[in-house]
Motif scaffolding. Structure first.
Motif, mmCIF file in Angstrom:
data_model
loop_
_atom_site.group_PDB
_atom_site.id
_atom_site.type_symbol
_atom_site.label_atom_id
_atom_site.label_comp_id
_atom_site.label_asym_id
_atom_site.label_seq_id
_atom_site.Cartn_x
_atom_site.Cartn_y
_atom_site.Cartn_z
ATOM 1 N N ASP A 1 63.667 69.939 -59.942
ATOM 2 C CA ASP A 1 63.847 71.127 -59.104
ATOM 3 C C ASP A 1 62.646 72.061 -59.221
ATOM 4 O O ASP A 1 62.208 72.669 -58.236
ATOM 5 N N ASN A 2 62.113 72.179 -60.462
ATOM 6 C CA ASN A 2 60.922 73.011 -60.662
ATOM 7 C C ASN A 2 59.742 72.472 -59.871
ATOM 8 O O ASN A 2 58.991 73.239 -59.263
ATOM 9 N N GLU A 3 59.581 71.157 -59.889
ATOM 10 C CA GLU A 3 58.473 70.538 -59.154
ATOM 11 C C GLU A 3 58.646 70.725 -57.658
ATOM 12 O O GLU A 3 57.684 71.034 -56.945
ATOM 13 N N LYS A 4 59.874 70.582 -57.182
ATOM 14 C CA LYS A 4 60.143 70.774 -55.751
ATOM 15 C C LYS A 4 59.823 72.207 -55.335
ATOM 16 O O LYS A 4 59.208 72.439 -54.285
ATOM 17 N N GLY A 5 60.229 73.156 -56.164
ATOM 18 C CA GLY A 5 59.943 74.552 -55.858
ATOM 19 C C GLY A 5 58.461 74.846 -55.880
ATOM 20 O O GLY A 5 57.950 75.599 -55.051
ATOM 21 N N SER A 6 57.746 74.238 -56.814
ATOM 22 C CA SER A 6 56.305 74.431 -56.911
ATOM 23 C C SER A 6 55.596 73.870 -55.684
ATOM 24 O O SER A 6 54.662 74.482 -55.157
ATOM 25 N N VAL A 7 56.032 72.703 -55.224
ATOM 26 C CA VAL A 7 55.448 72.098 -54.024
ATOM 27 C C VAL A 7 55.637 73.017 -52.832
ATOM 28 O O VAL A 7 54.687 73.294 -52.076
ATOM 29 N N ARG A 8 56.844 73.502 -52.640
ATOM 30 C CA ARG A 8 57.129 74.370 -51.489
ATOM 31 C C ARG A 8 56.287 75.659 -51.569
ATOM 32 O O ARG A 8 55.740 76.112 -50.560
ATOM 33 N N VAL B 1 52.600 74.940 -50.761
ATOM 34 C CA VAL B 1 52.441 74.698 -49.324
ATOM 35 C C VAL B 1 52.517 76.013 -48.549
ATOM 36 O O VAL B 1 51.681 76.281 -47.672
ATOM 37 N N LEU B 2 53.510 76.838 -48.853
ATOM 38 C CA LEU B 2 53.682 78.095 -48.125
ATOM 39 C C LEU B 2 52.500 79.029 -48.348
ATOM 40 O O LEU B 2 52.019 79.678 -47.406
ATOM 41 N N HIS B 3 52.021 79.109 -49.578
ATOM 42 C CA HIS B 3 50.881 79.982 -49.861
ATOM 43 C C HIS B 3 49.638 79.486 -49.126
ATOM 44 O O HIS B 3 48.904 80.284 -48.505
ATOM 45 N N GLU C 1 45.531 69.208 -43.015
ATOM 46 C CA GLU C 1 44.708 70.200 -43.706
ATOM 47 C C GLU C 1 45.521 70.987 -44.728
ATOM 48 O O GLU C 1 45.029 71.298 -45.820
ATOM 49 N N ILE C 2 46.744 71.322 -44.359
ATOM 50 C CA ILE C 2 47.614 72.032 -45.307
ATOM 51 C C ILE C 2 47.849 71.164 -46.536
ATOM 52 O O ILE C 2 47.821 71.644 -47.672
ATOM 53 N N SER C 3 48.050 69.867 -46.317
ATOM 54 C CA SER C 3 48.242 68.928 -47.418
ATOM 55 C C SER C 3 47.012 68.898 -48.326
ATOM 56 O O SER C 3 47.112 69.022 -49.557
ATOM 57 N N GLN C 4 45.839 68.762 -47.723
ATOM 58 C CA GLN C 4 44.603 68.680 -48.501
ATOM 59 C C GLN C 4 44.342 69.970 -49.268
ATOM 60 O O GLN C 4 44.010 69.949 -50.466
ATOM 61 N N ASN C 5 44.481 71.109 -48.617
ATOM 62 C CA ASN C 5 44.143 72.387 -49.240
ATOM 63 C C ASN C 5 45.147 72.832 -50.301
ATOM 64 O O ASN C 5 44.810 73.598 -51.201
ATOM 65 N N SER C 6 46.384 72.366 -50.162
ATOM 66 C CA SER C 6 47.409 72.734 -51.149
ATOM 67 C C SER C 6 47.466 71.758 -52.315
ATOM 68 O O SER C 6 48.095 72.061 -53.343
ATOM 69 N N GLY C 7 46.819 70.601 -52.155
ATOM 70 C CA GLY C 7 46.891 69.581 -53.194
ATOM 71 C C GLY C 7 48.230 68.887 -53.250
ATOM 72 O O GLY C 7 48.580 68.259 -54.255
ATOM 73 N N VAL C 8 48.975 68.962 -52.141
ATOM 74 C CA VAL C 8 50.286 68.313 -52.057
ATOM 75 C C VAL C 8 50.154 67.059 -51.204
ATOM 76 O O VAL C 8 49.623 67.113 -50.085
ATOM 77 N N ASN C 9 50.611 65.951 -51.736
ATOM 78 C CA ASN C 9 50.580 64.686 -51.008
ATOM 79 C C ASN C 9 51.197 64.845 -49.624
ATOM 80 O O ASN C 9 52.227 65.511 -49.473
ATOM 81 N N TYR C 10 50.569 64.232 -48.615
ATOM 82 C CA TYR C 10 51.041 64.399 -47.234
ATOM 83 C C TYR C 10 52.493 63.944 -47.076
ATOM 84 O O TYR C 10 53.280 64.586 -46.372
ATOM 85 N N GLY C 11 52.869 62.876 -47.752
ATOM 86 C CA GLY C 11 54.247 62.410 -47.673
ATOM 87 C C GLY C 11 55.218 63.422 -48.265
ATOM 88 O O GLY C 11 56.296 63.677 -47.714
ATOM 89 N N SER C 12 54.830 64.025 -49.389
ATOM 90 C CA SER C 12 55.681 65.053 -50.007
ATOM 91 C C SER C 12 55.784 66.281 -49.117
ATOM 92 O O SER C 12 56.840 66.909 -49.021
ATOM 93 N N LEU C 13 54.667 66.609 -48.457
ATOM 94 C CA LEU C 13 54.661 67.763 -47.556
ATOM 95 C C LEU C 13 55.616 67.549 -46.386
ATOM 96 O O LEU C 13 56.438 68.421 -46.081
ATOM 97 N N THR C 14 55.527 66.408 -45.737
ATOM 98 C CA THR C 14 56.388 66.153 -44.579
ATOM 99 C C THR C 14 57.845 65.974 -44.998
ATOM 100 O O THR C 14 58.752 66.320 -44.233
ATOM 101 N N PHE C 15 58.070 65.467 -46.215
ATOM 102 C CA PHE C 15 59.446 65.340 -46.696
ATOM 103 C C PHE C 15 60.054 66.717 -46.925
ATOM 104 O O PHE C 15 61.220 66.954 -46.615
#
Length: 224
Positions: A5-12, A15-17, A35-49
């Motif tokens: 849950d902590n990791e999920k919250g951190s990803v969100r 991404v939002l920031h 670009e949001i995926s690249q700049n946030s360091g969040v995997n594109y699959g995780s971002l779209t999920f």
């Protein structure tokens, strides 16, 4: 809270920031999910999920902005007035100033009032506030009636947000015209409208608008 849950919250939060900074710096339409995926360091699959679409990211940011507007107005008027109509006038004036502060913010608002999901968030969020503000003056109206009137006043807001000021259409004229037009939807007497226009002229909404934006970015950054 579990590590997952902590990791999920951190990803969100990351991404939002990142998305908020990108939307403010280069615009909503020019920012892509890649670009949001690249700049946030969040995997594109995780971002779209997590968000499914760029509109869903915008929806969450809109919710932050709306809450920021409400809180800033509450702080401004605390101990000054408890008049709900004057509060509404101040909050919507702040929104107009926020849109005028940057063309990219203007675009974010315009898109928010246009896309189906984000516009519904705005309408449903504002409907409850409208019922609380104007309910005692319009006791014959039900929640569904305020929802329908918010669609009307939301259209008015979008129109005023999207047209920039110039030497003829000044900010003072925009605020005055917006309040005069919107308050007609809620059957506010002319003398009260005049009072609201005079009331909002007392405050530095330009500085407040920038503070709301800065506070949103700071809050999101603190959660990453």
């Amino acid at each position: 809270m579990s590590p997952a849950d902590n990791e999920k919250g951190s990803v969100r939060s990351r991404v939002l920031h990142t998305a908020a900074k990108m939307f403010l710096e280069k615009g909503y339409s020019q920012s892509t999910m890649r670009e949001i995926s690249q700049n946030s360091g969040v995997n594109y699959g995780s971002l779209t999920f997590a968000f499914k679409s760029k509109e869903n990211i915008l929806c969450e940011l809109v919710a932050y902005v709306l809450e920021g507007q409400f809180e800033a107005t509450h702080r401004l008027l605390d101990s000054i007035t408890d008049d709900k109509i004057l509060f509404y006038a101040a909050e919507t004036t702040l929104q107009l100033y926020m849109a005028e502060s940057s063309e990219h913010i203007r675009e974010m608002y315009s898109v928010s009032y246009s896309l189906p999901h984000s516009s519904q968030i705005i309408y449903r969020t504002i409907t409850g506030k409208l019922e609380d503000i104007f309910g005692e003056h319009l006791p014959h109206l039900e929640t569904k009636d305020f929802y329908e009137r918010e669609i009307a006043s939301g259209g008015i807001m979008r129109g005023f947000l999207t047209v920039p000021c110039d030497i003829y259409f000044t900010m003072d004229r925009k605020v005055k015209s917006f309040l005069e037009t919107t308050f007609l939807v809620y059957e506010v007497p002319k003398e009260k409208i005049d009072q609201a226009i005079e009331f909002v002229s007392r405050f530095d909404f330009k500085t407040m608008a920038q503070n709301v934006i800065d506070n949103m970015l700071s809050y999101l950054e603190s959660k990453t």
